[in-house]
Write a protein that holds these residues in place. Structure first.
Motif, mmCIF file in Angstrom:
data_model
loop_
_atom_site.group_PDB
_atom_site.id
_atom_site.type_symbol
_atom_site.label_atom_id
_atom_site.label_comp_id
_atom_site.label_asym_id
_atom_site.label_seq_id
_atom_site.Cartn_x
_atom_site.Cartn_y
_atom_site.Cartn_z
ATOM 1 N N PHE A 149 12.512 11.791 -5.670
ATOM 2 C CA PHE A 149 13.205 10.512 -5.537
ATOM 3 C C PHE A 149 13.571 9.909 -6.889
ATOM 4 C CE2 PHE A 149 9.782 10.474 -2.125
ATOM 5 C CZ PHE A 149 10.571 11.158 -1.209
ATOM 6 N N ALA A 150 13.609 10.737 -7.909
ATOM 7 C CA ALA A 150 13.860 10.227 -9.258
ATOM 8 C C ALA A 150 15.224 9.554 -9.376
ATOM 9 C CB ALA A 150 13.755 11.363 -10.270
ATOM 10 N N HIS A 151 16.151 9.952 -8.505
ATOM 11 C CA HIS A 151 17.499 9.385 -8.557
ATOM 12 C C HIS A 151 17.610 8.047 -7.833
ATOM 13 C CE1 HIS A 151 17.097 11.419 -4.753
ATOM 14 N NE2 HIS A 151 18.231 10.901 -4.298
ATOM 15 N N LEU A 152 16.545 7.640 -7.161
ATOM 16 C CA LEU A 152 16.563 6.402 -6.385
ATOM 17 C C LEU A 152 15.811 5.291 -7.110
ATOM 18 C CD1 LEU A 152 15.719 7.886 -2.868
ATOM 19 C CD2 LEU A 152 17.987 7.393 -3.803
ATOM 20 N N LYS A 153 16.301 4.080 -6.976
ATOM 21 C CA LYS A 153 15.605 2.928 -7.556
ATOM 22 C C LYS A 153 14.818 2.233 -6.444
ATOM 23 C CE LYS A 153 18.919 2.135 -11.293
ATOM 24 N NZ LYS A 153 19.853 1.159 -11.935
ATOM 25 N N THR A 154 13.675 2.823 -6.136
ATOM 26 C CA THR A 154 12.863 2.322 -5.028
ATOM 27 C C THR A 154 11.715 1.473 -5.561
ATOM 28 O OG1 THR A 154 13.361 4.377 -3.867
ATOM 29 C CG2 THR A 154 11.619 2.998 -2.958
ATOM 30 N N SER A 155 11.417 0.394 -4.866
ATOM 31 C CA SER A 155 10.390 -0.535 -5.327
ATOM 32 C C SER A 155 8.985 0.042 -5.183
ATOM 33 C CB SER A 155 10.481 -1.848 -4.553
ATOM 34 O OG SER A 155 10.004 -1.673 -3.228
ATOM 35 N N TYR A 156 8.112 -0.380 -6.070
ATOM 36 C CA TYR A 156 6.681 -0.097 -5.931
ATOM 37 C C TYR A 156 6.209 -0.530 -4.536
ATOM 38 C CZ TYR A 156 5.298 0.902 -10.831
ATOM 39 O OH TYR A 156 5.106 1.462 -12.063
ATOM 40 N N SER A 157 6.603 -1.740 -4.136
ATOM 41 C CA SER A 157 6.085 -2.355 -2.910
ATOM 42 C C SER A 157 6.317 -1.479 -1.692
ATOM 43 C CB SER A 157 6.731 -3.723 -2.688
ATOM 44 O OG SER A 157 6.511 -4.566 -3.780
ATOM 45 N N TYR A 158 7.537 -0.993 -1.545
ATOM 46 C CA TYR A 158 7.882 -0.219 -0.360
ATOM 47 C C TYR A 158 7.149 1.111 -0.346
ATOM 48 C CZ TYR A 158 10.731 1.752 3.372
ATOM 49 O OH TYR A 158 11.153 2.307 4.554
ATOM 50 N N GLN A 159 7.134 1.787 -1.484
ATOM 51 C CA GLN A 159 6.470 3.090 -1.514
ATOM 52 C C GLN A 159 4.962 2.967 -1.310
ATOM 53 O OE1 GLN A 159 8.844 4.447 -5.172
ATOM 54 N NE2 GLN A 159 8.511 6.349 -4.078
ATOM 55 N N ILE A 160 4.351 1.932 -1.882
ATOM 56 C CA ILE A 160 2.924 1.698 -1.666
ATOM 57 C C ILE A 160 2.638 1.424 -0.195
ATOM 58 C CG2 ILE A 160 1.013 0.088 -2.125
ATOM 59 C CD1 ILE A 160 2.235 -0.248 -4.956
ATOM 60 N N ALA A 161 3.457 0.559 0.418
ATOM 61 C CA ALA A 161 3.247 0.188 1.824
ATOM 62 C C ALA A 161 3.410 1.389 2.746
ATOM 63 C CB ALA A 161 4.208 -0.925 2.220
ATOM 64 N N LYS A 162 4.432 2.212 2.488
ATOM 65 C CA LYS A 162 4.664 3.362 3.355
ATOM 66 C C LYS A 162 3.630 4.470 3.135
ATOM 67 C CE LYS A 162 7.952 2.215 6.088
ATOM 68 N NZ LYS A 162 7.617 2.020 7.530
ATOM 69 N N ALA A 163 3.177 4.642 1.904
ATOM 70 C CA ALA A 163 2.101 5.613 1.663
ATOM 71 C C ALA A 163 0.824 5.179 2.383
ATOM 72 C CB ALA A 163 1.850 5.767 0.167
ATOM 73 N N ALA A 164 0.547 3.868 2.355
ATOM 74 C CA ALA A 164 -0.622 3.342 3.070
ATOM 75 C C ALA A 164 -0.474 3.534 4.568
ATOM 76 C CB ALA A 164 -0.823 1.862 2.732
ATOM 77 N N GLN A 165 0.727 3.312 5.065
ATOM 78 C CA GLN A 165 0.968 3.505 6.495
ATOM 79 C C GLN A 165 0.765 4.967 6.889
ATOM 80 O OE1 GLN A 165 4.909 3.858 8.408
ATOM 81 N NE2 GLN A 165 4.520 1.809 9.209
ATOM 82 N N ASN A 166 1.193 5.879 6.023
ATOM 83 C CA ASN A 166 0.977 7.298 6.315
ATOM 84 C C ASN A 166 -0.517 7.630 6.391
ATOM 85 O OD1 ASN A 166 3.680 7.821 6.466
ATOM 86 N ND2 ASN A 166 3.801 8.999 4.565
ATOM 87 N N MET A 167 -1.307 7.084 5.464
ATOM 88 C CA MET A 167 -2.749 7.314 5.523
ATOM 89 C C MET A 167 -3.342 6.709 6.791
ATOM 90 S SD MET A 167 -5.488 8.641 4.449
ATOM 91 C CE MET A 167 -5.148 9.236 2.789
ATOM 92 N N LEU A 168 -2.851 5.543 7.189
ATOM 93 C CA LEU A 168 -3.299 4.946 8.446
ATOM 94 C C LEU A 168 -2.986 5.877 9.620
ATOM 95 C CD1 LEU A 168 -4.347 2.652 10.248
ATOM 96 C CD2 LEU A 168 -2.079 1.591 10.069
ATOM 97 N N SER A 169 -1.801 6.484 9.611
ATOM 98 C CA SER A 169 -1.442 7.424 10.678
ATOM 99 C C SER A 169 -2.423 8.590 10.728
ATOM 100 C CB SER A 169 -0.022 7.948 10.473
ATOM 101 O OG SER A 169 0.934 6.915 10.596
ATOM 102 N N ILE A 170 -2.807 9.105 9.557
ATOM 103 C CA ILE A 170 -3.766 10.203 9.511
ATOM 104 C C ILE A 170 -5.118 9.760 10.073
ATOM 105 C CG2 ILE A 170 -5.073 11.729 7.976
ATOM 106 C CD1 ILE A 170 -2.616 11.681 6.093
ATOM 107 N N CYS A 171 -5.575 8.587 9.663
ATOM 108 C CA CYS A 171 -6.865 8.066 10.148
ATOM 109 C C CYS A 171 -6.841 7.865 11.661
ATOM 110 C CB CYS A 171 -7.202 6.752 9.447
ATOM 111 S SG CYS A 171 -7.544 6.901 7.681
ATOM 112 N N LEU A 172 -5.782 7.253 12.160
ATOM 113 C CA LEU A 172 -5.644 7.040 13.606
ATOM 114 C C LEU A 172 -5.613 8.380 14.336
ATOM 115 C CD1 LEU A 172 -2.932 4.227 13.684
ATOM 116 C CD2 LEU A 172 -5.306 3.993 14.456
ATOM 117 N N GLY A 173 -4.850 9.314 13.783
ATOM 118 C CA GLY A 173 -4.735 10.616 14.426
ATOM 119 C C GLY A 173 -6.054 11.339 14.530
ATOM 120 N N GLU A 174 -6.867 11.275 13.466
ATOM 121 C CA GLU A 174 -8.166 11.950 13.478
ATOM 122 C C GLU A 174 -9.090 11.355 14.541
ATOM 123 O OE1 GLU A 174 -9.320 14.745 11.673
ATOM 124 O OE2 GLU A 174 -7.128 14.829 11.590
ATOM 125 N N GLU A 175 -9.035 10.044 14.704
ATOM 126 C CA GLU A 175 -9.883 9.402 15.705
ATOM 127 C C GLU A 175 -9.351 9.592 17.118
ATOM 128 O OE1 GLU A 175 -11.397 4.981 17.221
ATOM 129 O OE2 GLU A 175 -10.240 5.146 15.355
#
Length: 236
Positions: A149-175
């Motif tokens: 994504f080096a060509h994109l000007k993406t905010s810290y906020s969005y990428q942090i939030a979506k990475a956290a959401q992905n980890m939440l998906s993994i946690c939910l899935g395991e349970e």
């Protein structure tokens, strides 16, 4: 006939998802933030679309949604956590405001927590229960490290939030997989919506159709995946 709940159902991808499920004959419980949006959905669609007014950014939304659904259905087959917030303002740490990070985390991550808790009992009543968290390729830590994504000007906020959401998906899935509920982090494609990335290449309608057909073809639960439906499994 599926019973489907969609958050952020009044516009963009959420609205396109509502339409495709409605047109297929399913029941849709549409979570919106205001009465105007609820009235518009009531006027346009029939009884198989039930608007529920709730702000998933607030803790009370859990009980509001739980109470509203208990009056109209005894099961939920698909929960689609689609509601989101703007992608943030800045890609530089010097300009980053912690309030912005907290706001996006609250909606993209804690909002999902609230809606899963609100619907868990109903999901347990389905024969093929699925939780779909609308994620983004920009939440992939591996692709970020590989500078995709080096060509994109993406905010810290969005990428942090979506990475956290992905980890939440993994946690939910395991349970929840042990209890028969599948959880997926879904990148809908590079959608041409408000605030879209510069390389956006598909309309929200196409993204919604791809998600619908993928879900419709699903015959049995699978372990948690990060996926772009009808395209490929993505790197976490």
């Amino acid at each position: 006939m599926n019973h489907v709940m969609i958050t952020g159902a009044n516009r963009g991808l959420g609205y396109e998802l509502l339409k495709v499920f409605y047109n297929a004959g399913d029941f849709v419980y549409a979570i919106v933030r205001d009465s105007q949006s609820a009235e518009r959905l009531k006027d346009k669609f029939g009884q198989r679309v039930v608007p529920v007014i709730a702000d998933i950014g607030l803790d009370q939304s859990e009980q509001i949604v739980k109470a509203a659904l208990s009056k109209v259905t005894d099961r939920l087959d698909i929960l689609i956590n689609n509601a989101g917030q703007s992608s943030g303002k800045v890609p530089k740490i010097r300009d980053l405001e912690t309030e912005e990070v907290a706001q996006l985390f609250n909606v993209h991550c804690l909002g999902v927590v609230r809606m899963v808790k609100a619907t868990l009992d109903l999901l347990h009543q389905s024969t093929l229960p699925r939780i779909i968290n609308i994620s983004s390729r920009l939440g992939s830590m591996q692709m970020m490290v590989e500078q995709e994504f080096a060509h994109l000007k993406t905010s810290y906020s969005y990428q942090i939030a979506k990475a956290a959401q992905n980890m939440l998906s993994i946690c939910l899935g395991e349970e929840l997989y042990k209890k028969g509920i599948s959880v997926y982090a879904v990148h809908p494609g590079k959608l041409k919506t408000a605030g879209a990335a510069i390389d956006a290449d598909i309309e929200a309608e196409e993204g919604a159709a791809n998600i619908y057909h993928w879900l419709n073809e699903m015959k049995r639960p699978a372990r948690t995946q990060f996926i772009q439906p009808q395209v490929s499994v993505l790197k976490w």
